[in-house]
Scaffold this motif. Structure first.
Motif, PDB file in Angstrom:
ATOM      1  N   VAL A  32      12.036  26.190 -71.930  1.00  0.00           N
ATOM      2  CA  VAL A  32      11.040  25.191 -71.538  1.00  0.00           C
ATOM      3  C   VAL A  32      11.815  23.990 -71.003  1.00  0.00           C
ATOM      4  O   VAL A  32      12.495  23.299 -71.757  1.00  0.00           O
ATOM      5  CB  VAL A  32      10.137  24.794 -72.714  1.00  0.00           C
ATOM      6  N   ILE A  33      11.727  23.758 -69.702  1.00  0.00           N
ATOM      7  CA  ILE A  33      12.507  22.700 -69.061  1.00  0.00           C
ATOM      8  C   ILE A  33      11.665  21.422 -69.004  1.00  0.00           C
ATOM      9  O   ILE A  33      10.568  21.430 -68.434  1.00  0.00           O
ATOM     10  CB  ILE A  33      12.924  23.108 -67.641  1.00  0.00           C
ATOM     11  N   PRO A  34      12.143  20.319 -69.579  1.00  0.00           N
ATOM     12  CA  PRO A  34      11.393  19.061 -69.492  1.00  0.00           C
ATOM     13  C   PRO A  34      11.633  18.354 -68.162  1.00  0.00           C
ATOM     14  O   PRO A  34      12.657  18.565 -67.511  1.00  0.00           O
ATOM     15  CB  PRO A  34      11.972  18.253 -70.650  1.00  0.00           C
ATOM     16  N   ASP A  35      10.665  17.522 -67.762  1.00  0.00           N
ATOM     17  CA  ASP A  35      10.783  16.731 -66.529  1.00  0.00           C
ATOM     18  C   ASP A  35      11.289  17.599 -65.375  1.00  0.00           C
ATOM     19  O   ASP A  35      12.271  17.271 -64.701  1.00  0.00           O
ATOM     20  CB  ASP A  35      11.714  15.535 -66.750  1.00  0.00           C
ATOM     21  N   SER A  50      15.728  20.504 -63.496  1.00  0.00           N
ATOM     22  CA  SER A  50      15.358  19.092 -63.569  1.00  0.00           C
ATOM     23  C   SER A  50      14.857  18.614 -62.206  1.00  0.00           C
ATOM     24  O   SER A  50      15.514  18.832 -61.185  1.00  0.00           O
ATOM     25  CB  SER A  50      16.566  18.261 -64.002  1.00  0.00           C
ATOM     26  N   PHE A  51      13.701  17.959 -62.199  1.00  0.00           N
ATOM     27  CA  PHE A  51      13.138  17.451 -60.947  1.00  0.00           C
ATOM     28  C   PHE A  51      14.099  16.454 -60.300  1.00  0.00           C
ATOM     29  O   PHE A  51      14.352  16.523 -59.085  1.00  0.00           O
ATOM     30  CB  PHE A  51      11.790  16.785 -61.213  1.00  0.00           C
ATOM     31  N   LYS A  52      14.642  15.579 -61.090  1.00  0.00           N
ATOM     32  CA  LYS A  52      15.561  14.564 -60.575  1.00  0.00           C
ATOM     33  C   LYS A  52      16.784  15.215 -59.945  1.00  0.00           C
ATOM     34  O   LYS A  52      17.223  14.833 -58.847  1.00  0.00           O
ATOM     35  CB  LYS A  52      15.982  13.622 -61.693  1.00  0.00           C
ATOM     36  N   ALA A  53      17.343  16.221 -60.624  1.00  0.00           N
ATOM     37  CA  ALA A  53      18.542  16.886 -60.105  1.00  0.00           C
ATOM     38  C   ALA A  53      18.248  17.626 -58.810  1.00  0.00           C
ATOM     39  O   ALA A  53      19.048  17.584 -57.859  1.00  0.00           O
ATOM     40  CB  ALA A  53      19.098  17.837 -61.157  1.00  0.00           C
ATOM     41  N   LEU A  54      17.115  18.287 -58.746  1.00  0.00           N
ATOM     42  CA  LEU A  54      16.758  19.006 -57.525  1.00  0.00           C
ATOM     43  C   LEU A  54      16.550  18.041 -56.361  1.00  0.00           C
ATOM     44  O   LEU A  54      16.997  18.307 -55.237  1.00  0.00           O
ATOM     45  CB  LEU A  54      15.488  19.834 -57.763  1.00  0.00           C
ATOM     46  N   ARG A  55      15.890  16.944 -56.627  1.00  0.00           N
ATOM     47  CA  ARG A  55      15.631  15.966 -55.567  1.00  0.00           C
ATOM     48  C   ARG A  55      16.930  15.372 -55.043  1.00  0.00           C
ATOM     49  O   ARG A  55      17.122  15.198 -53.836  1.00  0.00           O
ATOM     50  CB  ARG A  55      14.718  14.868 -56.099  1.00  0.00           C
ATOM     51  N   GLN A  56      17.844  15.079 -55.948  1.00  0.00           N
ATOM     52  CA  GLN A  56      19.112  14.477 -55.534  1.00  0.00           C
ATOM     53  C   GLN A  56      19.987  15.476 -54.775  1.00  0.00           C
ATOM     54  O   GLN A  56      20.667  15.111 -53.805  1.00  0.00           O
ATOM     55  CB  GLN A  56      19.858  13.943 -56.756  1.00  0.00           C
ATOM     56  N   TYR A  57      19.979  16.726 -55.202  1.00  0.00           N
ATOM     57  CA  TYR A  57      20.863  17.718 -54.598  1.00  0.00           C
ATOM     58  C   TYR A  57      20.386  18.088 -53.191  1.00  0.00           C
ATOM     59  O   TYR A  57      21.179  18.180 -52.258  1.00  0.00           O
ATOM     60  CB  TYR A  57      20.930  18.974 -55.469  1.00  0.00           C
ATOM     61  N   TYR A  58      19.065  18.303 -53.027  1.00  0.00           N
ATOM     62  CA  TYR A  58      18.552  18.768 -51.738  1.00  0.00           C
ATOM     63  C   TYR A  58      18.200  17.632 -50.785  1.00  0.00           C
ATOM     64  O   TYR A  58      18.129  17.825 -49.581  1.00  0.00           O
ATOM     65  CB  TYR A  58      17.339  19.683 -51.966  1.00  0.00           C
ATOM     66  N   LYS A  59      17.934  16.462 -51.327  1.00  0.00           N
ATOM     67  CA  LYS A  59      17.689  15.236 -50.554  1.00  0.00           C
ATOM     68  C   LYS A  59      16.682  15.464 -49.437  1.00  0.00           C
ATOM     69  O   LYS A  59      15.544  15.847 -49.656  1.00  0.00           O
ATOM     70  CB  LYS A  59      19.017  14.692 -50.038  1.00  0.00           C
ATOM     71  N   GLU A  60      17.096  15.215 -48.184  1.00  0.00           N
ATOM     72  CA  GLU A  60      16.154  15.252 -47.076  1.00  0.00           C
ATOM     73  C   GLU A  60      15.776  16.670 -46.642  1.00  0.00           C
ATOM     74  O   GLU A  60      14.957  16.864 -45.739  1.00  0.00           O
ATOM     75  CB  GLU A  60      16.719  14.495 -45.861  1.00  0.00           C
TER      76      GLU A  60
END
Length: 412
Positions: A32-35, A50-60
Motif C-alpha cells: 500500500v503506497i502512501p501519497d 510516490s506521486f512526488k517522485a514520479l512528478r520530479q523524475y518525469y517532469k515535463e
C-alpha cells in the motif's frame, strides 16, 4: 500532447504487487503506497510510486491529472461469474423461498430457470442488449471494470446465439470488458424432445460449432446438480467441449458434491459455488490449478451457508469471488456488498477479499493483464473517497468509488 499521464496524488494505492495466486494472504504483506501516483500510457500502467517522485523524475514529459484529496486507488474489480443476460423477474420464486419452499422444489413446479428462459426467449436482441448494458453500467459504478456474462436462458439454438450476440453488442457500448460464457448446459428445457444426454450432444454438435465459427464465446459452462446434469452426463460433454478448444468452467457443489471433482479432473479453469464442499473437495481443489470461485450472493439469496472460503484459502486454493448476479438465487447483483459480508462471516482478510475480486478473479477468466497496478498491466483503476483502504470493506458496501478508469480513460 504528452503521451504519459500521471494520476494523483492518491492518499493510498493498493497495488497487489507480488502477491501469490494461491493461498491465504495477510494484510501486512500487501503493498500500500502512501501519497502515490499512477503513471499511465496507452491504457497501461507505466509505474506506481510516490506521486512526488514520479512528478520530479518525469517532469515535463507527463500530463498531470489532478484529483480531489483523500482518494484510495485499487485495481478495477473483476466479477467473474454473472448471469445478467436475462428477462423478467423471479420475485414470486423468492416469496416462495421465504415461505419455506426449496429452490429445487420451485424448479420442479415450473419456476426457477425455466421461468426466466420463457421470459428471455420473448425478448428481442435489442431488449437483451439494453438489459446487459444497464446492469453492467451499474457495476462500473461499483468499481467493476471486467465482467463475465453467461448465456443459459435460451436453451435452444436461436435464443442462445441471440444472447451471445447481445453480449458482444453490449460490450461495444460500455467501457468495461464483458467476457462471454456459453451456459446452454444450464438445464435441459422441458420442450426439448430428448433426454439429457441427447440435449448435451445437441449443444456440442449443433450449437458449439456456430459459437466457435462466429467467435461468440471461448468458455463453456455446465450446471452439475440434481435438477440439471449428473457427473456422468457432464463428463463427456466437458471432454468434447475441451477438444473443441473451449475453456471449461463448472457450476459445482452447490447442493450436492461431485461437480468440483469433475472440474478438477477435466482441468477446468474454475469451479463455482462450492457451498457444500467438504474436506475431501477442499484438499482436491487446493492441490489443483482450478480456481475455487465463491459466490456469496447465492448464499444470501437462498439463505444457505457460505462456501468454505477460509478453509480453501488456508489449504492453499486459488479463491476468487463472483456476484452470481441472476434473477433467481442471487438477485442482489452487488459484488462489493456481498464480499464485505462474506469477509465478516468467513473471517477473511481484506487482502484476501480484494485479491479475490482483482487478479485472482481475472485469472479465473484468463485475462491475465489486469488486477494489479504494476507496470505493463491494464490501467483499470477504482478510486474510493476515503483515507485508508480498510474503510471500504469496513462500511460493507456503502462506500462506492467516485472515480473509475478503464484502460487509463476516466469512465466515472
Amino acid at each position: 500532447m504528452k503521451g504519459m499521464k500521471l494520476l494523483g496524488p492518491f492518499n493510498q494505492v493498493m497495488t497487489m504487487r507480488g502477491l501469490p495466486l494461491k493461498g491465504a494472504l495477510k494484510d501486512k504483506n500487501c503493498e500500500v503506497i502512501p501519497d502515490a501516483g499512477i503513471l499511465v500510457e496507452k491504457g497501461r500502467v507505466v509505474q506506481t510510486a510516490s506521486f512526488k517522485a514520479l512528478r520530479q523524475y518525469y517532469k515535463e514529459d507527463i500530463e498531470i491529472i489532478p484529483l480531489p484529496k483523500d482518494l484510495v486507488a485499487l485495481p478495477g474489480f473483476t466479477d467473474s461469474h454473472t448471469h445478467i443476460a436475462f428477462g423478467g423477474s423471479r420475485a414470486a420464486d423468492y416469496s416462495k423461498r421465504l415461505s419455506g419452499i426449496s429452490y429445487l422444489e420451485i424448479a420442479r413446479q415450473g419456476g426457477g430457470i425455466w421461468h426466466t428462459v420463457q421470459e428471455t426467449r420473448n425478448m428481442s436482441t435489442h431488449q437483451i442488449v439494453e438489459k446487459i448494458v444497464t446492469r453492467a453500467t451499474r457495476s462500473i459504478a461499483s468499481g467493476i471494470t471486467t465482467m463475465e456474462v453467461k448465456s443459459g436462458y435460451g436453451l435452444e439454438l436461436e435464443t442462445e446465439i441471440r444472447i451471445l450476440k447481445a453480449i458482444a453488442l453490449a460490450n461495444k457500448r460500455i467501457p468495461s470488458d464483458l467476457v462471454a460464457t456459453c451456459l446452454a448446459a444450464h438445464t435441459k428445457p422441458p420442450d426439448f424432445a430428448g433426454n439429457k444426454k441427447t440435449y448435451l450432444d445437441w449443444i456440442i454438435q449443433e450449437l458449439a460449432p456456430i459459437i466457435k465459427d462466429e467467435n461468440l464465446a471461448g468458455r463453456m459452462d455446465i450446471f452439475v446438480e440434481e435438477e440439471a446434469f449428473s457427473v456422468d452426463e457432464a463428463a463427456p460433454f466437458l471432454r468434447a467441449a475441451k477438444t473443441m478448444g473451449f475453456d471449461l468452467t463448472v457450476h459445482g457443489d452447490q447442493f450436492t458434491t461431485g461437480g468440483s471433482a469433475l472440474a478438477v479432473s477435466m482441468g477446468a479453469v474454475s469451479v463455482d459455488h462450492l457451498e457444500v464442499s467438504g474436506d475431501a473437495e477442499i484438499e482436491m481443489l487446493s492441490a489443483s490449478g482450478t480456481v475455487a470461485t465463491v459466490l456469496p450472493g447465492a448464499s444470501l439469496g437462498l439463505g444457505m451457508p457460505f462456501a468454505p472460503a477460509r478453509k480453501l484459502l488456508d489449504k492453499g486454493a486459488i479463491v476468487a469471488f463472483g456476484s452470481d448476479w441472476n434473477p433467481g438465487s442471487a438477485p442482489m447483483g452487488d459484488l462489493l456488498t456481498e464480499v464485505s459480508l462474506l469477509a465478516a462471516y468467513e473471517r477473511l482478510t481484506m487482502t484476501e477479499i480484494f485479491a479475490g475480486i482483482t487478479f485472482r478473479a481475472a485469472h479465473s477468466l484468463r485475462v491475465l493483464d489486469r488486477g494489479r497496478l504494476i507496470p505493463g498491466h491494464t490501467a483499470d483503476i477504482a478510486a474510493f473517497p476515503c483515507q485508508d483502504y480498510r474503510e471500504i470493506l469496513y462500511h460493507q458496501g456503502t462506500v462506492r468509488p467516485t472515480h473509475v478508469w478503464k484502460k487509463g480513460l476516466k469512465v466515472l
